[in-house]
Enzyme design. Sequence first.
Site, mmCIF file in Angstrom:
data_model
loop_
_atom_site.group_PDB
_atom_site.id
_atom_site.type_symbol
_atom_site.label_atom_id
_atom_site.label_comp_id
_atom_site.label_asym_id
_atom_site.label_seq_id
_atom_site.Cartn_x
_atom_site.Cartn_y
_atom_site.Cartn_z
ATOM 1 N N GLY A 215 -1.204 -10.815 -10.965
ATOM 2 C CA GLY A 215 -2.553 -11.159 -11.404
ATOM 3 C C GLY A 215 -3.437 -11.754 -10.336
ATOM 4 O O GLY A 215 -4.520 -12.266 -10.637
ATOM 5 N N ASN A 216 -3.022 -11.677 -9.062
ATOM 6 C CA ASN A 216 -3.799 -12.300 -7.986
ATOM 7 C C ASN A 216 -5.157 -11.637 -7.776
ATOM 8 O O ASN A 216 -6.155 -12.326 -7.539
ATOM 9 C CB ASN A 216 -2.990 -12.283 -6.686
ATOM 10 C CG ASN A 216 -1.780 -13.184 -6.756
ATOM 11 O OD1 ASN A 216 -1.879 -14.397 -6.725
ATOM 12 N ND2 ASN A 216 -0.602 -12.578 -6.863
ATOM 13 N N HIS B 295 -1.946 -15.485 -2.080
ATOM 14 C CA HIS B 295 -1.297 -14.768 -3.176
ATOM 15 C C HIS B 295 -0.439 -15.737 -4.002
ATOM 16 O O HIS B 295 0.783 -15.600 -4.073
ATOM 17 C CB HIS B 295 -0.435 -13.630 -2.603
ATOM 18 C CG HIS B 295 -0.802 -12.280 -3.136
ATOM 19 N ND1 HIS B 295 -2.041 -11.743 -2.968
ATOM 20 C CD2 HIS B 295 -0.084 -11.362 -3.867
ATOM 21 C CE1 HIS B 295 -2.088 -10.543 -3.530
ATOM 22 N NE2 HIS B 295 -0.916 -10.298 -4.100
ATOM 23 N N SER C 57 0.880 -1.159 0.000
ATOM 24 C CA SER C 57 0.000 0.000 0.000
ATOM 25 C C SER C 57 0.918 1.208 0.000
ATOM 26 O O SER C 57 1.445 1.598 1.039
ATOM 27 C CB SER C 57 -0.909 0.007 1.235
ATOM 28 O OG SER C 57 -1.710 1.175 1.254
ATOM 29 N N ARG D 87 -11.014 -12.252 -8.017
ATOM 30 C CA ARG D 87 -12.343 -11.730 -8.337
ATOM 31 C C ARG D 87 -13.011 -12.583 -9.414
ATOM 32 O O ARG D 87 -14.217 -12.838 -9.361
ATOM 33 C CB ARG D 87 -12.231 -10.266 -8.768
ATOM 34 C CG ARG D 87 -11.783 -9.344 -7.633
ATOM 35 C CD ARG D 87 -11.811 -7.880 -8.035
ATOM 36 N NE ARG D 87 -10.801 -7.542 -9.030
ATOM 37 C CZ ARG D 87 -9.559 -7.159 -8.747
ATOM 38 N NH1 ARG D 87 -9.152 -7.115 -7.483
ATOM 39 N NH2 ARG D 87 -8.709 -6.836 -9.709
ATOM 40 N N TYR E 146 -12.321 -2.325 -0.284
ATOM 41 C CA TYR E 146 -11.976 -3.699 -0.686
ATOM 42 C C TYR E 146 -10.681 -4.136 -0.015
ATOM 43 O O TYR E 146 -10.601 -5.198 0.625
ATOM 44 C CB TYR E 146 -11.862 -3.743 -2.208
ATOM 45 C CG TYR E 146 -11.332 -5.036 -2.800
ATOM 46 C CD1 TYR E 146 -12.116 -6.182 -2.843
ATOM 47 C CD2 TYR E 146 -10.052 -5.087 -3.361
ATOM 48 C CE1 TYR E 146 -11.641 -7.361 -3.421
ATOM 49 C CE2 TYR E 146 -9.573 -6.248 -3.944
ATOM 50 C CZ TYR E 146 -10.366 -7.386 -3.968
ATOM 51 O OH TYR E 146 -9.886 -8.540 -4.541
ATOM 52 N N TYR E 147 -9.647 -3.299 -0.127
ATOM 53 C CA TYR E 147 -8.364 -3.647 0.480
ATOM 54 C C TYR E 147 -8.423 -3.573 2.006
ATOM 55 O O TYR E 147 -7.768 -4.355 2.709
ATOM 56 C CB TYR E 147 -7.266 -2.740 -0.059
ATOM 57 C CG TYR E 147 -6.908 -3.033 -1.501
ATOM 58 C CD1 TYR E 147 -6.386 -4.268 -1.851
ATOM 59 C CD2 TYR E 147 -7.113 -2.100 -2.508
ATOM 60 C CE1 TYR E 147 -6.070 -4.571 -3.167
ATOM 61 C CE2 TYR E 147 -6.802 -2.383 -3.826
ATOM 62 C CZ TYR E 147 -6.281 -3.624 -4.150
ATOM 63 O OH TYR E 147 -5.972 -3.917 -5.457
ATOM 64 N N GLU F 145 4.415 0.859 1.796
ATOM 65 C CA GLU F 145 4.289 0.014 2.991
ATOM 66 C C GLU F 145 3.831 -1.395 2.629
ATOM 67 O O GLU F 145 2.908 -1.582 1.837
ATOM 68 C CB GLU F 145 3.283 0.643 3.961
ATOM 69 C CG GLU F 145 3.079 -0.152 5.242
ATOM 70 C CD GLU F 145 1.994 0.437 6.121
ATOM 71 O OE1 GLU F 145 1.719 -0.145 7.189
ATOM 72 O OE2 GLU F 145 1.417 1.466 5.734
ATOM 73 N N MET G 209 -7.508 -12.655 -10.623
ATOM 74 C CA MET G 209 -7.885 -14.060 -10.535
ATOM 75 C C MET G 209 -8.834 -14.309 -9.369
ATOM 76 O O MET G 209 -9.791 -15.093 -9.486
ATOM 77 C CB MET G 209 -6.642 -14.928 -10.395
ATOM 78 C CG MET G 209 -5.841 -15.106 -11.671
ATOM 79 S SD MET G 209 -6.780 -15.889 -13.014
ATOM 80 C CE MET G 209 -7.238 -17.441 -12.236
#
Length: 335
Positions: free
Chosen positions: A183-184, A178, A131, A189, A219-220, A134, A187
């Site tokens: 692309g995690n 992960h 993020s 979602r 979401y995060y 971090e 994939m």
Amino acid sequence: MAYEPPFSISATTLNLIASISEQLGRLSALTEQAQALRLRRANQIRTIQGSLAIEGNTLTVEQITAVLEGKPVIAPQKEVQEVKNALAVYERFEHWLPGREADMLEAHRILMMGLVDGEGNYRSGGVGVMSGSEVVHMAPPANQVPRLMSDLFDWLGRTEHHPLIASAVFHYEFEFIHPFADGNGRMGRLWQSLILARWNPLFANLPIESLVHQHQAEYYQAIGRSTQLTDGAPFIEFMLQVIDETLKEQLNPQVTPQVTPQVTPQVVLNILSRYSGLDNYCLKPRSRQELQDFCGLKDRENFRKSVLKPLLDAGWLYLEIPDKPRSSKQRYYCL
């Protein structure tokens, strides 16, 4: 002992399941109309645009539509490739089996083709979720990924939890592991949508990704909160709220003087019913003025908001010059 993901089920979760189930029953009545009006493809494009936008892709719905139609698009090559890959994955959406690990690896191979090395394979090194500057989550070591994913697929195959819960749990656990170098998010979602679509086919056509994109920070935060608590409940509640909101938008378009109505099958049906023959008229590309005259509307802004924009958003009308939507030479057509 068989693996059991850590999560609890709250009263909020149960209430959301009841609300979603009720709205799915109402929406099913519009399914045939939605298919006939090409809303399935339009919603699929919105889904792809939302999912890729979360990862930083800047292509618009109009540009993605142009890529789908094989038209040239002025955009970074990497972003165009991401769109082409995503379209290829969703073309095979109905063939993927959510409980088959080999299908996930194949989907990842197509999704990341030409974008990363090792597509279609689990990562071989460490990876962290960032993020800004971090590190907010350090994923399990690479040598643990095959076992963790095998356990997760095993759980999915035997769980008796409601698919709304099971899909969100799988999505969260997937993001925690992960498993791929890249692309995690896409994939995770995709696979939740796939699990839901095997329960109710309507989920193959709902643009849930668009609302996730609108609530990207939450979401995060939901992923982080679930990790902090060692409980998938916050993420489950977040995803069910997004699904609930998506269904409400499909069923109950909000109309205000400043906002164009949300595009639902009923909105498009109302437009076509009001201006009978518009579909045949647009088989040949037409200018804005030609369409406006056909509808008998004198006010240009009213025509744009009440007719032109909803039909474009729904994927019923297409731009002849998608890279220049405001071009004076722009014309509109339907397939």
